[in-house]
Design a protein around this motif. Structure first.
Motif, short mmCIF file in Angstrom:
data_model
loop_
_atom_site.label_atom_id
_atom_site.label_comp_id
_atom_site.label_asym_id
_atom_site.label_seq_id
_atom_site.Cartn_x
_atom_site.Cartn_y
_atom_site.Cartn_z
N ARG A 1 -55.04 -7.78 -3.40
CA ARG A 1 -55.11 -6.93 -2.22
C ARG A 1 -53.93 -7.23 -1.28
O ARG A 1 -53.64 -8.38 -0.99
N LEU A 2 -53.26 -6.21 -0.80
CA LEU A 2 -52.06 -6.35 0.01
C LEU A 2 -52.33 -7.13 1.28
O LEU A 2 -51.56 -8.01 1.68
N ARG A 3 -53.47 -6.86 1.93
CA ARG A 3 -53.76 -7.53 3.21
C ARG A 3 -53.96 -9.04 3.00
O ARG A 3 -53.60 -9.84 3.85
N THR A 4 -54.54 -9.41 1.85
CA THR A 4 -54.72 -10.83 1.56
C THR A 4 -53.38 -11.51 1.32
O THR A 4 -53.13 -12.63 1.76
N VAL A 5 -52.49 -10.81 0.61
CA VAL A 5 -51.15 -11.34 0.36
C VAL A 5 -50.40 -11.55 1.68
O VAL A 5 -49.74 -12.57 1.89
N PHE B 1 -57.40 -15.47 13.83
CA PHE B 1 -57.59 -15.69 12.39
C PHE B 1 -59.01 -15.29 11.97
O PHE B 1 -59.20 -14.61 10.95
N VAL B 2 -60.00 -15.69 12.76
CA VAL B 2 -61.40 -15.37 12.43
C VAL B 2 -61.62 -13.86 12.47
O VAL B 2 -62.26 -13.28 11.57
N LEU B 3 -61.09 -13.20 13.50
CA LEU B 3 -61.29 -11.75 13.63
C LEU B 3 -60.60 -10.99 12.49
O LEU B 3 -61.19 -10.08 11.90
N VAL B 4 -59.36 -11.36 12.19
CA VAL B 4 -58.63 -10.70 11.10
C VAL B 4 -59.34 -10.94 9.77
O VAL B 4 -59.48 -10.03 8.94
N THR B 5 -59.80 -12.17 9.58
CA THR B 5 -60.49 -12.49 8.34
C THR B 5 -61.75 -11.65 8.17
O THR B 5 -61.99 -11.06 7.11
N TRP B 6 -62.57 -11.60 9.20
CA TRP B 6 -63.86 -10.93 9.10
C TRP B 6 -63.72 -9.42 8.91
O TRP B 6 -64.42 -8.81 8.08
N THR C 1 -64.27 -8.50 2.08
CA THR C 1 -64.82 -7.23 1.64
C THR C 1 -66.27 -7.12 2.11
O THR C 1 -66.88 -8.11 2.52
N PRO C 2 -66.86 -5.93 2.06
CA PRO C 2 -68.29 -5.81 2.42
C PRO C 2 -69.17 -6.75 1.60
O PRO C 2 -70.14 -7.31 2.12
N GLU C 3 -68.83 -6.94 0.31
CA GLU C 3 -69.61 -7.85 -0.52
C GLU C 3 -69.48 -9.29 -0.03
O GLU C 3 -70.45 -10.05 -0.02
N ASP C 4 -68.26 -9.68 0.37
CA ASP C 4 -68.05 -11.03 0.91
C ASP C 4 -68.88 -11.25 2.17
O ASP C 4 -69.50 -12.29 2.36
#
Length: 532
Positions: free
Chosen positions: A473-477, A511-516, A521-524
Motif C-alpha cells: 500500500r502506497l500510504r504505508t510505504v 503519528f497515532v492519528l495518521v496510523t489510525w 485498514t478497517p480489518e486492522d
C-alpha cells in the motif's frame, strides 16, 4: 507491505482450547490448497498468535528480572574467580545449542509444514528422527567438551592453580548435560510447531529462573563451583523430563514407538546446516565491532560503545518474541494458504513498526538527557550519538526480522545464510574504515548501515514468496520512508527536556492519528478493538 484481506480469525473458543493440556486434534477445513486438504487453520489464528507473542515476551523477560536480583548475591557469596567460572558455565549452557546443527529449528519448520498440509501421521517419525539425530550431536558435544576441558581449565582460560581442579570437574559436568540441553531444544521445537507457547513458557520461566536462583540454594551449604554447576545440570535434566512429558501429552502418538525414518534425515540436516551457518556468522557480526574498537581506539572506548549498545538492543525482545511465534505460523500457513501467510506477514511488520517507532523516537530524542541522568555528563557526551545511531539500526533490524523469519519458515534458510556470508567481509571492511576514521560513532554507523542493507535485501527476497496480488500500500510505504527522516530530525533536536517533550508529544500524536485513519485498514481496526 501486503494488503490486509478480509480474512476472519478463528473464534476464541477454538484458541482457548489450544491451551488445554490434553492432545489436540486437527480442525477440518473446507479449503483445498496446493498440498492437498489443508487442516489446522487455528495454528494461524490472529488472536492465538498475539497471545503467544505475549507469552514469549513474559518468558524472555522474567529470567532477566531474576538475574538482576540474584547476580549481586552470587558475587558476594563466591570468590571473584569462582563467579568467573560460573559465568563461563552459563555461557557454555547458552551456546550448547550450537551442537544441534540447527536441527531443533528444522524440526519446528518441518512439523509446522506437515500440520499445514494436513499430514499429521508423518509427524511422530519425523520427530523421533530429529531427536535421535540431536542425541547423536549431543554425545559428540559431550565428547568435545570432555576433550577440551583439561586445556581450558589449565592454560586456555588462565584459571588460578588452586581453582583448576574445580573448574575441570565443573566443565565435565556441563559436558554431561549437553545431550539433555540439545534434545530439550528439539522437544521445545515440537511444541512450537503446534503453537503451544503457553506450555513452552510455563516450562521456560521456571527453568530460566532456576538458572540464576538455583546456585543461591547451594551457597548456604557449599561454596564449591562444582556443587553450583551440579545444581544447574540437575535443573537441565529436570527440564528435559518435563518437556518430554508435555510432548507426550500434546502428541500421544510419540509414545507408541521410537521410529527412525531415513528419508527425513536429509531434509533435517540440510535445513539445519544452513541454519548453523547463520547461527555462527550472525554472532560474529554482532561482536566484531567491540574487538575492533578495542584494537583501533581503546578499551575505554569499548565501554562507551558497548553500554548504549546493550541498552538499545534490549528493545529486540519484542520482535524476537513475535517472530518466535510467527516462524511455525509461516511454515504452516505457506503449506496451507499463501494468502493467509501474506496477511500474517503484513500484520507482523505493521505491528512492529507501530509499536517500536514511538519508542525509538523517544530514545533518539532523549538519548543525551537519559544517559546524563543515568551515567553522568561525561559518559553521556561520549555515548549519546552512538545510542541515537544504534536506535535507528535496531528499529530497522526489528522490521527485518519478519522477512528473515518468513524465508526460514518457508524452507529457505540457505538464502539468509548466503546473505550473511556475503555481508560478513563487506561489513568487516566498512567497520575497519569507519572505526579508524570516526571511532565509536563510526562503528555505530557501520552497524546501522549493515542492518539497513540487510533489511532491503530480506524484504526483496521475501516478496518472491508472497502472492503477487498482495500489493504494497502506497500510504504505508510513505510512512515507512518518513520514519528515518523523523528519527534524524529528533537526533538533531536542540533544547532542554521541555522543548524535546513538546516535540515528542506533537509528533507521536500526529503519528497515532495518521496510523489510525490512514494506515490501518478497517480489518486492522476491528482486530485492535476486539482486544479491548
Amino acid at each position: 507491505m501486503p494488503e490486509i484481506k478480509n480474512i476472519k480469525d478463528v473464534p476464541s473458543t477454538e484458541e482457548e482450547r489450544l491451551f488445554d493440556f490434553g492432545p489436540q486434534r486437527a480442525r477440518p477445513s473446507a479449503r483445498n490448497d496446493v498440498a492437498g486438504v489443508g487442516g489446522n487453520l487455528h495454528l494461524t489464528s490472529g488472536r492465538l498468535l498475539a497471545r503467544n507473542t505475549i507469552w514469549n515476551l513474559i518468558g524472555n523477560v522474567a529470567p532477566m528480572i531474576v538475574a538482576v536480583v540474584c547476580i549481586p548475591i552470587l558475587i558476594r557469596g563466591l570468590a571473584n574467580e569462582q563467579f568467573g567460572v560460573l559465568t563461563l558455565a552459563w555461557a557454555l549452557i547458552g551456546y550448547a545449542g550450537l551442537f544441534d546443527l540447527g536441527l531443533g529449528r528444522a524440526l519446528t519448520q518441518l512439523v509446522a509444514k506437515k500440520l499445514g498440509a494436513g499430514q499429521e501421521r508423518e509427524i511422530p517419525s519425523l520427530a523421533w528422527t530429529s531427536l535421535l539425530l540431536m542425541l547423536l550431536m549431543g554425545f559428540a558435544g559431550s565428547a568435545a567438551v570432555f576433550l577440551i576441558s583439561p586445556w581450558l581449565a589449565g592454560r586456555g582460560l588462565n584459571v588460578p592453580a588452586e581453582l583448576q581442579r574445580e573448574t575441570l570437574q565443573s566443565f565435565r559436568l556441563l559436558g554431561l548435560s549437553i545431550p539433555f540441553v540439545i534434545t530439550t531444544a528439539g522437544l521445545r521445537g515440537l511444541l512450537e510447531a503446534h503453537q503451544r507457547f503457553g506450555l513452552i513458557n510455563a516450562l521456560r520461566i521456571p527453568m530460566g529462573v532456576f538458572t540464576f536462583a538455583g546456585p543461591l540454594l547451594v551457597l548456604p551449604f557449599s561454596k564449591s563451583v562444582v556443587a553450583v554447576v551440579a545444581t544447574l545440570v540437575a535443573g537441565r535434566i529436570a527440564a528435559w523430563v518435563a518437556h518430554l512429558l508435555v510432548c507426550l501429552r500434546v502428541l500421544p502418538e510419540l509414545s507408541r514407538s521410537i521410529a527412525w525414518e531415513r528419508s527425513f534425515a536429509g531434509p533435517l540436516l540440510r535445513f539445519g546446516g544452513w541454519m548453523t551457518v547463520s547461527n555462527v556468522v550472525s554472532p560474529l557480526m554482532l561482536t566484531l565491532d567491540r574487538f575492533l574498537i578495542g584494537a583501533l581506539v581503546s578499551v575505554t572506548a569499548v565501554a562507551y560503545y558497548a553500554t548504549p549498545y546493550e541498552v538499545v538492543t534490549k528493545f529486540l525482545l519484542l520482535p524476537v518474541a513475535l517472530v518466535g511465534v510467527m516462524f511455525p505460523a509461516f511454515s504452516a500457513g505457506f503449506a496451507q494458504d499463501r494468502e493467509r501467510t501474506a496477511v500474517l506477514f503484513g500484520r507482523s511488520v505493521k505491528s512492529l513498526f507501530l509499536v517500536l517507532f514511538p519508542v525509538m523516537l523517544c530514545t533518539v530524542a532523549l538519548a543525551q538527557d537519559g544517559l546524563k541522568l543515568w551515567l553522568g555528563a561525561d559518559f553521556a557526551q561520549h555515548s549519546f550519538r552512538v545510542l541515537q545511531i544504534l536506535a535507528s539500526g535496531v528499529f530497522l533490524n526489528s522490521l527485518a526480522l519478519v522477512p528473515f523469519t518468513l524465508l526460514q519458515g518457508v524452507g529457505r534458510p540457505d538464502l539468509t545464510a548466503m546473505l550473511h556470508l556475503i555481508e560478513l567481509p563487506l561489513y568487516l571492511g566498512l567497520l575497519w574504515w569507519l572505526v579508524s576514521a570516526r571511532g565509536i560513532e563510526g562503528a555505530a554507523i557501520a552497524w546501522t548501515a549493515r542492518v539497513a542493507v540487510d533489511a532491503l535485501f530480506l524484504f526483496g527476497l521475501a516478496k518472491r514468496y508472497l502472492p503477487s496480488r498482495s500489493p504494497i500500500r502506497l500510504r504505508t510505504v510513505l510512512l515507512s520512508a518518513t520514519a528515518p527522516f523523523i528519527l534524524t530530525l529528533a537526533a538533531l533536536l536542540r533544547g532542554g527536556p521541555i522543548a524535546k517533550g513538546i516535540f515528542l508529544v506533537g509528533t507521536i500524536l500526529c503519528f497515532v492519528l495518521v496510523t489510525w485513519f490512514r494506515i490501518l485498514t478497517p480489518e486492522d481496526r476491528m482486530l485492535a478493538q476486539s482486544y479491548h
